[in-house]
Design a protein around this motif. Sequence first.
Motif, PDB file in Angstrom:
ATOM      1  N   ARG A 197      48.293 -27.216  85.584  1.00 62.91           N
ATOM      2  CA  ARG A 197      48.452 -26.038  86.442  1.00 62.91           C
ATOM      3  C   ARG A 197      47.297 -25.102  86.130  1.00 62.91           C
ATOM      4  N   ARG A 235      47.281 -28.500  90.130  1.00 64.03           N
ATOM      5  CA  ARG A 235      48.051 -27.578  90.967  1.00 64.03           C
ATOM      6  C   ARG A 235      47.646 -26.165  90.611  1.00 64.03           C
ATOM      7  N   ALA A 236      47.642 -25.331  91.601  1.00 56.17           N
ATOM      8  CA  ALA A 236      47.319 -23.930  91.368  1.00 56.17           C
ATOM      9  C   ALA A 236      48.591 -23.168  91.002  1.00 56.17           C
ATOM     10  N   VAL A 237      48.452 -22.227  90.097  1.00 57.26           N
ATOM     11  CA  VAL A 237      49.571 -21.374  89.717  1.00 57.26           C
ATOM     12  C   VAL A 237      49.812 -20.392  90.855  1.00 57.26           C
ATOM     13  N   LYS A 238      51.063 -20.245  91.232  1.00 58.32           N
ATOM     14  CA  LYS A 238      51.384 -19.278  92.284  1.00 58.32           C
ATOM     15  C   LYS A 238      51.250 -17.880  91.716  1.00 58.32           C
ATOM     16  N   HIS A 239      50.638 -17.032  92.492  1.00 64.55           N
ATOM     17  CA  HIS A 239      50.454 -15.657  92.032  1.00 64.55           C
ATOM     18  C   HIS A 239      50.623 -14.725  93.230  1.00 64.55           C
ATOM     19  N   SER A 240      51.000 -13.500  92.922  1.00 62.99           N
ATOM     20  CA  SER A 240      51.164 -12.511  93.980  1.00 62.99           C
ATOM     21  C   SER A 240      49.822 -11.853  94.268  1.00 62.99           C
ATOM     22  N   GLU A 250      44.738 -21.686  86.869  1.00 62.51           N
ATOM     23  CA  GLU A 250      44.638 -20.308  87.336  1.00 62.51           C
ATOM     24  C   GLU A 250      43.814 -20.289  88.626  1.00 62.51           C
ATOM     25  N   PRO A 251      44.000 -19.289  89.458  1.00 60.47           N
ATOM     26  CA  PRO A 251      43.334 -19.285  90.761  1.00 60.47           C
ATOM     27  C   PRO A 251      41.806 -19.146  90.700  1.00 60.47           C
TER      28      PRO A 251
END
Length: 192
Positions: free
Chosen positions: A144, A182-187, A146-147
């Motif tokens: 996973r 996979r990319a980490v979901k972030h707001s 980071e963006p």
Amino acid sequence: MIKTVNRLLLALVGLVLVVVGGAVLAAGLGASVPSWWPFGGPDDVLLSKADRTRWRDEGWWWPAVIAALAVLVVLTLWWLLAQLRRGRLAEVLVDSGDGEGALLRGRALEGVLAGEAGGIAGVSDAKVALTGKRTAPRARVRMRMEPDVSPGQALRGLSEGALDHARASAGLEELPAEVRLRAVKHSAQRVS
């Protein structure tokens, strides 16, 4: 996948057994059953002698029965072998130079690989599973990210770092790896 197949087969067999058993019990207790149901009441038999011997004189009957049973046996053997096959590698054979070799626990190598892969800049989490033979393991890596990290940079770090170290320390000629990123979901960040 095998867990899903097992659950579906168990659910299907259980459903069929409950429905058929419930219908036979209901008919045996005198409750009304559909007209197509072969068992009509407490004094009735499931299959009459005429029903049991109806197809014996037909030329296609025995080949059809044998083919159906052969397919059932093959499917059952496939399912049994799938149960016995392990999904993960339990141990890796390390060449110790004395001709005997040493055994390295697969979980230990997975843990070290996951720890080193998780330490790559921009990787938030890494999971590793070893498959294959104990003399020729294969790695499945899920990372996973980071963006703000380039996938190529993370793959290069994994290949030149964790995988090379594992290959060298276990004395393996090669350690093929399948990597899933996979990319980490972030707001979204607010700008004020």
